[in-house]
Write a protein that holds these residues in place. Sequence first.
Motif, PDB file in Angstrom:
ATOM      1  N   GLU A 394       0.837  -1.208   0.000  1.00 33.56           N
ATOM      2  CA  GLU A 394       0.000   0.000   0.000  1.00 33.56           C
ATOM      3  C   GLU A 394       0.867   1.252   0.000  1.00 33.56           C
ATOM      4  O   GLU A 394       0.550   2.230  -0.705  1.00 33.56           O
ATOM      5  N   GLN A 395       1.930   1.253   0.822  1.00 39.43           N
ATOM      6  CA  GLN A 395       2.797   2.431   0.871  1.00 39.43           C
ATOM      7  C   GLN A 395       3.419   2.721  -0.495  1.00 39.43           C
ATOM      8  O   GLN A 395       3.411   3.859  -0.963  1.00 39.43           O
ATOM      9  N   MET A 396       3.942   1.697  -1.129  1.00 42.86           N
ATOM     10  CA  MET A 396       4.600   1.912  -2.411  1.00 42.86           C
ATOM     11  C   MET A 396       3.589   2.302  -3.480  1.00 42.86           C
ATOM     12  O   MET A 396       3.850   3.181  -4.316  1.00 42.86           O
ATOM     13  N   ALA A 397       2.414   1.669  -3.489  1.00 46.20           N
ATOM     14  CA  ALA A 397       1.384   2.035  -4.474  1.00 46.20           C
ATOM     15  C   ALA A 397       0.931   3.468  -4.278  1.00 46.20           C
ATOM     16  O   ALA A 397       0.662   4.202  -5.255  1.00 46.20           O
ATOM     17  N   HIS A 398       0.861   3.909  -2.992  1.00 47.52           N
ATOM     18  CA  HIS A 398       0.423   5.282  -2.727  1.00 47.52           C
ATOM     19  C   HIS A 398       1.449   6.292  -3.216  1.00 47.52           C
ATOM     20  O   HIS A 398       1.118   7.242  -3.935  1.00 47.52           O
ATOM     21  N   TRP A 399       2.712   6.092  -2.874  1.00 43.56           N
ATOM     22  CA  TRP A 399       3.721   7.119  -3.189  1.00 43.56           C
ATOM     23  C   TRP A 399       4.185   7.065  -4.652  1.00 43.56           C
ATOM     24  O   TRP A 399       4.861   7.976  -5.099  1.00 43.56           O
ATOM     25  N   LEU A 400       3.836   6.007  -5.368  1.00 42.88           N
ATOM     26  CA  LEU A 400       4.099   6.048  -6.810  1.00 42.88           C
ATOM     27  C   LEU A 400       3.124   6.977  -7.513  1.00 42.88           C
ATOM     28  O   LEU A 400       3.419   7.473  -8.613  1.00 42.88           O
ATOM     29  N   CYS A 401       1.939   7.222  -6.904  1.00 42.68           N
ATOM     30  CA  CYS A 401       0.919   8.081  -7.532  1.00 42.68           C
ATOM     31  C   CYS A 401       0.762   9.415  -6.825  1.00 42.68           C
ATOM     32  O   CYS A 401      -0.081  10.235  -7.242  1.00 42.68           O
ATOM     33  N   HIS A 402       1.505   9.683  -5.741  1.00 39.42           N
ATOM     34  CA  HIS A 402       1.385  10.935  -5.004  1.00 39.42           C
ATOM     35  C   HIS A 402       2.768  11.458  -4.660  1.00 39.42           C
ATOM     36  O   HIS A 402       3.761  10.716  -4.750  1.00 39.42           O
ATOM     37  N   ARG A 403       2.829  12.694  -4.233  1.00 40.88           N
ATOM     38  CA  ARG A 403       4.056  13.307  -3.759  1.00 40.88           C
ATOM     39  C   ARG A 403       3.740  14.329  -2.693  1.00 40.88           C
ATOM     40  O   ARG A 403       2.595  14.790  -2.583  1.00 40.88           O
ATOM     41  N   LYS A 404       4.728  14.685  -1.898  1.00 46.41           N
ATOM     42  CA  LYS A 404       4.560  15.688  -0.846  1.00 46.41           C
ATOM     43  C   LYS A 404       5.055  17.034  -1.333  1.00 46.41           C
ATOM     44  O   LYS A 404       6.068  17.100  -2.038  1.00 46.41           O
ATOM     45  N   LEU A 405       4.321  18.064  -0.918  1.00 52.60           N
ATOM     46  CA  LEU A 405       4.744  19.434  -1.184  1.00 52.60           C
ATOM     47  C   LEU A 405       4.898  20.120   0.151  1.00 52.60           C
ATOM     48  O   LEU A 405       3.945  20.166   0.951  1.00 52.60           O
ATOM     49  N   ALA A 406       6.006  20.654   0.447  1.00 52.64           N
ATOM     50  CA  ALA A 406       6.277  21.282   1.738  1.00 52.64           C
ATOM     51  C   ALA A 406       6.301  22.788   1.568  1.00 52.64           C
ATOM     52  O   ALA A 406       6.943  23.324   0.660  1.00 52.64           O
ATOM     53  N   THR A 407       5.589  23.480   2.421  1.00 51.44           N
ATOM     54  CA  THR A 407       5.617  24.954   2.465  1.00 51.44           C
ATOM     55  C   THR A 407       6.262  25.362   3.766  1.00 51.44           C
ATOM     56  O   THR A 407       6.723  24.526   4.545  1.00 51.44           O
ATOM     57  N   ALA A 408       6.207  26.651   4.019  1.00 55.35           N
ATOM     58  CA  ALA A 408       6.836  27.144   5.249  1.00 55.35           C
ATOM     59  C   ALA A 408       6.094  26.696   6.493  1.00 55.35           C
ATOM     60  O   ALA A 408       6.688  26.527   7.560  1.00 55.35           O
ATOM     61  N   THR A 409       4.802  26.459   6.356  1.00 58.57           N
ATOM     62  CA  THR A 409       4.014  26.152   7.552  1.00 58.57           C
ATOM     63  C   THR A 409       3.538  24.716   7.586  1.00 58.57           C
ATOM     64  O   THR A 409       3.463  24.101   8.643  1.00 58.57           O
ATOM     65  N   GLU A 410       3.194  24.132   6.425  1.00 55.93           N
ATOM     66  CA  GLU A 410       2.642  22.786   6.444  1.00 55.93           C
ATOM     67  C   GLU A 410       3.042  22.027   5.188  1.00 55.93           C
ATOM     68  O   GLU A 410       3.646  22.592   4.267  1.00 55.93           O
ATOM     69  N   THR A 411       2.654  20.761   5.179  1.00 57.40           N
ATOM     70  CA  THR A 411       3.007  19.857   4.090  1.00 57.40           C
ATOM     71  C   THR A 411       1.742  19.343   3.449  1.00 57.40           C
ATOM     72  O   THR A 411       0.787  18.963   4.147  1.00 57.40           O
ATOM     73  N   TYR A 412       1.726  19.279   2.102  1.00 56.04           N
ATOM     74  CA  TYR A 412       0.571  18.800   1.358  1.00 56.04           C
ATOM     75  C   TYR A 412       0.952  17.524   0.621  1.00 56.04           C
ATOM     76  O   TYR A 412       2.079  17.332   0.189  1.00 56.04           O
ATOM     77  N   ILE A 413      -0.037  16.654   0.446  1.00 53.42           N
ATOM     78  CA  ILE A 413       0.100  15.457  -0.389  1.00 53.42           C
ATOM     79  C   ILE A 413      -0.695  15.690  -1.645  1.00 53.42           C
ATOM     80  O   ILE A 413      -1.916  15.901  -1.590  1.00 53.42           O
ATOM     81  N   LYS A 414       0.013  15.620  -2.773  1.00 51.02           N
ATOM     82  CA  LYS A 414      -0.620  15.979  -4.045  1.00 51.02           C
ATOM     83  C   LYS A 414      -0.553  14.793  -4.999  1.00 51.02           C
ATOM     84  O   LYS A 414       0.500  14.173  -5.151  1.00 51.02           O
ATOM     85  N   PRO A 415      -1.712  14.430  -5.651  1.00 52.24           N
ATOM     86  CA  PRO A 415      -1.634  13.394  -6.689  1.00 52.24           C
ATOM     87  C   PRO A 415      -0.895  13.918  -7.912  1.00 52.24           C
ATOM     88  O   PRO A 415      -0.860  15.117  -8.165  1.00 52.24           O
ATOM     89  N   ILE A 416      -0.309  12.979  -8.653  1.00 48.42           N
ATOM     90  CA  ILE A 416       0.455  13.373  -9.852  1.00 48.42           C
ATOM     91  C   ILE A 416      -0.162  12.693 -11.061  1.00 48.42           C
ATOM     92  O   ILE A 416      -0.761  11.610 -10.955  1.00 48.42           O
TER      93      ILE A 416
END
Length: 1850
Positions: A394-416
């Motif tokens: 599940e972890q590998m399947a999730h991160w092959l289709c998503h990525r993290k975006l980090a800002t100054a205050t918080e982190t987002y998970i974005k599909p690609i």
Amino acid sequence: MDAMLLATSTAAAVQSVSSLPHQALDDLDYMCVKYARIWIPDPEVVWKSAELLKDYKPGDKVLHLRFEDGKDLEYKLDPKTKELPPLRNPDILVGENDLTALSYLHEPAVLHNLKVRFIDSKLIYTYCGIVLVAINPYEQLPIYGEDIINAYSGQNMGDMDPHIFAVAEEAYKQMARDERNQSIIVSGESGAGKTVSAKYAMRYFATVSGSASEANVEEKVLASNPIMESIGNAKTTRNDNSSRFGKYIEIGFDKRYRIIGANMRTYLLEKSRVVFQAEEERNYHIFYQLCASAALPEFKTLRLGNANYFHYTKQGGSPVIDGIDDAKEMMNTRRACTLLGIADSSQMGIFQILAAILHLGNVSFTSRDADSCTIPPKHEPLRIFCDLMGVEYEQMAHWLCHRKLATATETYIKPIPKLQATNARDALAKHIYANLFNWIVDHVNRALHSTMKQHSFIGVLDIYGFETFEINSFEQFCINYANEKLQQQFNMHVFKLEQEEYMREQIPWTLIDFYDNQPCINLIEAKLGVLDLLDEECKMPKGSDNSWAQKLYNTHLNKTALFEKPRLSNKAFIIQHFADKVEYQCEGFLEKNKDTVYEEQIQVLKSSKLKMLSELFLDVKAISPTSATPSGRTPLSRTAVKPTKSKMAQASKEHKKTVGHQFRNSLQLLMETLNATTPHYVRCIKPNDFKFPFMFDEKRTVQQLRACGVLETIRISAAGFPSRWTYQEFFSRYRVLMKQRDVLSDRKQTCKNVLEKLILDKDKYQFGKTKIFFRAGQVAYLEKIRSDKLRAACVRIQKTIRGWLMRKKYLRMRKAAITVQRYVRGYQARCLATFLRRTRAATIIQKFQRMYIIRKRYRRTRAATVVLQSYSRGYIARKLYRKMLREHKATVLQKHVRGWLARLHYHRALEAIVYLQCCYRRMMAKRELKKLKIEARSVEHYKKLNFGMENKIMQLQRKIDEQSKDSKSLLEKLTSLEAAYSSETEKLKSDVERLKTSEEEAKNATNRVLSLQEEITKLQKELHQTQSEKKSIKEKAEIYKRETDQLVQELKEQNTLLKKEKDDLNHRIQDQAKEMTDAMEKKLLEETKQLELDLNDERLRYQNLLNEFSRLEERYDDLKDEMKLMVNISKPGHKRTDSTHSSNESEYTYSSEITEAEEFPMRMEQEPSEKKAPLDMSLFLKLQKRVSELEQEKQSLQDELDRKEEQVLKAKAKEEERPQMRGAELEYESLKRQELESENKKLKNELNELRKALIEKSAPGVTAPGAPAYRVLLEQMTSVSEELEVRKEEVLILRSQLMSQKEAIPPKNTMTDSTILLEDVQKMKDKGEIAQAYIGLKETNRLLESQLQTQKRSHDNEMEALRGEIQSLKEENNRQQQLLAQNLQLPPEARIEASLQHEITRLTNENLDLMEQLEKQDKTVRKLKKQLKVFAKKIDELEVGQMENISPGQIIDEPIHPVNIPRKEKDFQGMLEYKKEDEPKLVKNLILDLKPRGVAVNLIPGLPAYILFMCVRHADYLNDDQKVRSLLTSTINGIKKILKKRGDDFETVSFWLSNTCRFLHCLKQYSGEEGFMKHNTTRQNEHCLTNFDLAEYRQVLSDLAIQIYQQLVRVLENILQPMIVSGMLEHETIQGVSGVKPTGLRKRTSSIADEGTYTLDSIIRQLNAFHSIMCQHGMDPELVKQVVKQMFYIIGAVTLNNLLLRKDMCSWSKGMQIRYNVSQLEEWLRDKNLMTSGAKETLEPLIQAAQLLQVKKKTDEDAEAICSMCNALTTAQIVKVLNLYTPVNEFEERVTVSFIRTIQMRMRDRKDTPQLLMDAKHIFPVTFPFNPSSLALETIQIPASLGLGFLTRV
């Protein structure tokens, strides 16, 4: 694209030619004459050859040319430059090993030379100055074997043909000589063969140097190649095994220059190939190897399948490489991993990760919308990937289709989206593979790392060459950037070497303008350069390839000449590199430079359960392949992981480095390393793009030549003085241009004088210290002059020969005409002769008639004249005699009268003088009287007078004595004269009597002559009668003869018919018999040859195994010594072994003779705590066998005794029947035996008394060992013991005689003998006497056997003699019968004469035979008399010496009760006695400390062997098993020890080989075996061993002799090796035959004999030295022959191998030199009588190679002759020689390719080995034929110089 390349190549060609100095071209205008050949540009073949039809004149705009195919062309010159086309080199220079040897140095010359060598001669290597140009043949060539490596080892680089091994040897040699690290830079296009060249270079180092440790580092270095090829090589369109990364391997060496380790650095792995392959290309080999091995049980869990199933392996559409088995390659890879220490678990981990990458490639994505995607549920490829990698699905399947975006205050998970997810998947696969690649490299480096200190290294750089494709991207940019840096370093190095050469030769040096690519390098790596702008763009948030391209245009366009923009593109740029312009596409540059992968995916992998996977993603320095190196170099293939937080980015600064930045840093480190080493360059060329073997594409080759810097080297060389000759080479080559007066003793001045006349412009050449430097084209000009001179000489020779042929034809016609005339004139002359003969016959008849009449008249007149003359001469003589008599008498009268008158006159004068003297004296006396009267009156006067009177009286007395002596002497003389007179009178009287007798004899003789004359007259009458009778008999005989002739003729005709029939039948029988015998002989010969071959093979195999065993034995001993040393080091208090003990220890292990029991006491002393050593089982079994044999002997002896007792009991009943005579004889003999026994007892008692007397002596001075009495007693004691021994021997002889008499008596009388024997046995009380009796029995048996053998031999000899006499009598009988038959056919008178003649000859022959026998007997008598005198003299000397030895003082100091012991002389038995404790001293003095030279010069050959054998004989005589074993073991170990110590000294090895063989022959000769005893004398047979069978030790000694022989061969090989090539090939034995050709930059060894140069005479001197040493040492002649055969094989093999590897040696003149050298060697063999040794046959391949160089090589008949002639050469060798054949002069013709193919076709059926070189290390199996010695052991004397005084002669 092809058109563009063609235009580029043509333009570059013109540019390269125009770049040559104008002076070099303008100055060659005078060479552009008619028939001169030039090169002109061509669009198809780049350069085309043409011939000038007219002379070029300055100002001409057109050249009239004709091509080789016959077409004519008018070539227009460039009106601006007016440059002429480049000139073509003479054919003599084409095909040179070094391109710098060409007279005209330009691109077409280089291209043509490479093509000729590659296509015609099949040579792939060529030098270009310091560069080795290697052309890929696309075919496996047999030029990389170990024999080739051995051939190049130790050779100078210029001495052999170009080869990668020559470059490797040069690097290895310079490292050792200059103490400087080396680098070999291998570059070239993909598919040019870089990896193979680097691999062969490393193989050379591994083979030549070996390793210093036991870890087999060289094998590991070679084993790293399969691993790195499998993970770093792939198939491309240009190469099936293309390296997709660069690597620099440092091979480390210790102080002895042996490999101790290695280190590998990699550069720029092509990661994109993991996820993408172009058409007809493959992924890395390891993936296909895994797929091919999927069926293996251990790979079942990887769930692999066919390569076409996986996305990452099927894109190229070419998963299979022809001729490559991926499954087999997988086995090689796994084997290499195991060898390098990668555990099986780690290997499975690697394969697991690689399989996971393949499954990851098959993961597919499904788009949900434009911005997101998903993976299908339970996706099989992803599930397998997760299982293999040990991560959560599940972890590998999730991160092959998503990525993290980090800002100054918080982190987002974005599909690609799907495309981005696919790219992320591929990036992850590339990242995993790159880390795995680095991990494997790191482990390989760990395996190759050495704990020993590295002294120096040789680096091998296998790096990509300059690349240009249709689409060039970031990889090509980095590759070309690296090549720019390497080209700059290469240019500087070439320039530096050229400058050093000129400065060394003191030539004026002017700077040459060469291409410096620093501006291009600045464009790439300087500030605001391409890489700098690329890194800056990568840092921009929204950076793109387009924006980066615009920055490049703005920065460099129109500002840098090397940077351009394509006309039709805004996303590309062009850089002008050193090789060519390259257009790069900007697309993908940023992404490849950043090489990003998502951090979330990496975190998932880090949490894996697979231990190895977590190792791959540790800290960067932990996974760096270069982290183990001291310098901490950074890797090139590094992936920058995108951080999720800025803190992480700040924490890991390493991840910010881009690929370009890393590449630049690592390249800078590489350049620093290369600059710190001495570089060697290998430029690999790809001849065609189709991988066809030996196909040459000129356009592709020229492109690569320009790219790799070869033409730059040529340009730099051509700008100065490219052609260089030593003064001696120039003189040898151009001696033909000199006149006799020009030749001076100073070669340098001679060359200067000649050059000033030949070349007027002094700027065209320069004189250095050792060489002459020429500008380009000057050598061609000199060659033209030389060829013109030779052509004129050839014309003159042809003219003379043609005139000679015509004259010969004329003389032949003239001879024919004369013959016709002769026959005609002969007929006429014969007719005339007949007429003249008849006329002459009539004339002769007239002549004889007239002669008879005239002679009769003449005789009558002569008789009358003689009578008249005799009377007249008598009258005149008598008249003259009377006259002389009267004159004589008158003279006598005159003499007496004149004498009387003279005496009368003299007396008168004398009387008158005396009278006058008297008168005068009287007057003076009167005066004196007066004075005296006055003086007389005084007393003093009387005193004086008296004193004077006394003196006068004494004087008178003395005078009287003298006169009496004179009278006596006169009386003696008178008596002697009277005696002489009387003897003379007697002699005269005897002469008178003798004359009287002779007168009487003369009278008798005259009477006898008269009687003989009467007899003659009678005989003449009888002769007339017999002649008349003979005439009548002749007439009858003629009639009878005619009748018999007719009868004989008829019989002959019948006989001839019968003979013909008989001959026909005989011929038929003979033909049939011959056919049968030939067939049988042929079959027998074939079987014999096959058996001999099998025997030699077995013998060779056995000797090789023996050699290997000895090598392992030595290795074992070394290891044992090292272990002892380590034990001593680890235990400081360990007790040191006694030196005497250590000398007794065996240095080598021998299973058949060494026991642990001998070393046991010593070990107990040293290590009391240790247990007892294990017993040697082989020794135990032998002892057990010996004990059983002794028991059997004992049992047989007991049985014999029982049997004898039974015979005695039976004999008692028949005792009365024994004859009295026999009983008396036996009684007498028993009495004699009893008497001897009583004497024996008496001697024992005397001995005991003597001992008691010695003990009772209390005075210390008397009994002291040095006292005289002690010495006398000791001598008497020794004499007693010797006398006892003599008595014992007499007893044994008597017993043997008794046994012989017992056998001679009939059976009925044997019982009495046995009774006596039983009595003797019963008398023996102790065991010693029983043993003595047993020994006596054995000796009796042996005596009987020897007597039987002697009788048999004498009987055989008598039989042979009788047969010979019978045969001679038969022959005499036949001869007598023939004579009788002949006599019967003769007439009676002739029969009588023949019989008398025959009888006379028979008597004469008998007389001569008797005379010869008499002479022989006289000689024998004289010889025996001399021997008798010598023996008598020796006996006298011995008696005198014995008397002198006992001085009076010794007699006085004798004991009180002296014992008189009679001593008998005993013969020396040929044995030497020694004590057990003296055995180490014997080995030390006789083996270890012996100097072979002194023994060989002063003593008999083989003396140590004889001494050792005599010691063995004594131990055998004593029946001491332990002593025999110990002595033989010590001897063998001592020989091994001395050979190990001085094994490189030929004299020592030869000496001990000779003595070992002699010792072996002695053991055979005296073994007692029939086969060996038949050559002995009777005395030698008595010296045979009696107790022990030493057959096993003979085998051990034979093995030892084989080892010594092999060591001897190695020693002489090491001595001869440096001489062979120089003496047999390079040195010109016949000066001036072979012309010297230009050799380019790399000068070869001079052929002129300098002081340090070996010549043929050096080889022959060395052979003489070897032969004389072996002869001095007494080596067996057969063994000498085998050594000489081996020496000649080495000479032939090394010479032929060098000939096959040196193109400059394959010429007609060199063939003549070789033939002459071989003839000198054959002459040496004849002088030494060694022609039958087989040495000449070993030179047969070399002789045939020399003949092959000299024979004609044009037609099919020539090919047939070559095939039949060269039967000792293999097909590969013949073809190689023909390919290498190089004319030295223009008049010689090259071998055509068609002729070589004809040879190959004719020899395709020949079954021979494909091996090119002969095995120079091959050693023929050695045999040791039995060679008995005629030397008697008892005659051997031991010199005192050997220090063997402790040995006692027995």
